[in-house]
Design a protein around this motif. Structure first.
Motif: not given
Ligand code: ADP
Ligand code: ADP
Length: 229
Positions: A130, A137, A139, A141-142, A145, A172, A175
């Motif tokens: 990413f 774009e 989430s 959680g992302m 991070r 989340t 993790k």
């Molecule tokens: P997190 O556990 O970090 O909050 P999510 O549960 O929302 O992430 O998303 C799970 C997975 O879905 C992410 O690790 C990623 O691989 C994928 N993902 C989430 N949002 C996006 C996005 N906008 N574009 C592409 N892939 C995504």
């Protein structure tokens, strides 16, 4: 980080409330310390005082002998707030570079910081794919991070985290906790981590500082001392 007999009052609706009373803590360099306690016990206030964002009314805080403001001007602190302060229309990589852009204009000491590869840091929190995505774009959680990876790469030896996972769901959180542990173990940073979760505090910390409210005091300091997962 040395906190000596610190007290703090706030004025509200004309009268003073005591937010912190006689806080005394000595936190060794490189340790992971959690601050836990009920809402309003002064966790954020204490974090802000250590980071030079709020004053004490009594007592003293020193960071390697420096005052919090001196330490701040020497870029000793990285902050990870509840919601990550990312620029939505910049890429993840551009967001990683922000502390360095600001530093180059501001403080020459920042130039001495040995720069870590931002892509490697992103990989270590599972965001290798990413790097060039816009922050908006990702989430929640992302995004958080990215904030954590950025703080670990900022060159600051002390990271102040104020409930960085509070907006995330339980799975989340869990993790990300393990990713935080991983990245912490490969860096030698002091972390002060405010949390509501006793489970998280025990899982992550070398030391858990339990606070009580009204006024905010240190009720107990627990050395965890267990081998890490
Ligand atoms: P997190 O556990 O970090 O909050 P999510 O549960 O929302 O992430 O998303 C799970 C997975 O879905 C992410 O690790 C990623 O691989 C994928 N993902 C989430 N949002 C996006 C996005 N906008 N574009 C592409 N892939 C995504
Ligand atoms: P916690 O982070 O443990 O929830 P805080 O540090 O946010 O606690 O707050 C501690 C106490 O100080 C609370 O009673 C809160 O209402 C009060 N307080 C915090 N910041 C301010 C402020 N800027 N003005 C007035 N009162 C404040």
């Amino acid at each position: 980080i040395k906190v000596s007999e610190v007290s703090k009052w706030f004025k509200r609706r004309g009268h003073m409330t005591e937010a912190l009373r006689d806080i005394h803590l000595e936190l060794a360099q490189g340790t992971f310390v959690s601050l836990i306690g009920p809402s309003g016990c002064g966790k954020s206030t204490l974090l802000r005082i250590v980071g030079g964002l709020a004053d004490v009314d009594r007592g003293e805080v020193t960071i390697g002998g420096l005052s919090p403001l001196e330490a701040q001007s020497r870029k000793q602190f990285g902050f990870v707030p509840q919601s990550p302060a990312l620029f939505p229309w910049r890429t993840v990589l551009e967001n990683m570079n922000l502390p360095f852009e600001v530093n180059v204009r501001g403080n020459s000491a920042a130039k001495l910081v040995e720069r870590e590869d931002p892509v490697e840091l992103l990989k270590s929190v599972g965001l290798g794919d990413f790097v060039n995505a816009y922050a908006k774009e990702l989430s929640g959680g992302m995004q958080q991070r990215v904030g954590i990876a950025r703080a670990f790469g900022s060159g600051a030896p002390i990271l102040l985290m104020d409930e960085p996972f509070s907006a995330l769901d339980e799975i989340t959180r869990e993790k990300i906790s393990y990713q935080l542990l991983d990245i912490w173990e490969s860096h030698q940073k002091t972390v002060l981590f405010v949390t509501h979760s006793l489970r998280e505090a025990v899982l992550l910390s070398d030391k858990v500082v339990v606070m009580s409210a009204r006024p905010g005091r240190v009720a107990a300091v627990i050395d965890i001392g267990l081998p890490r997962p």
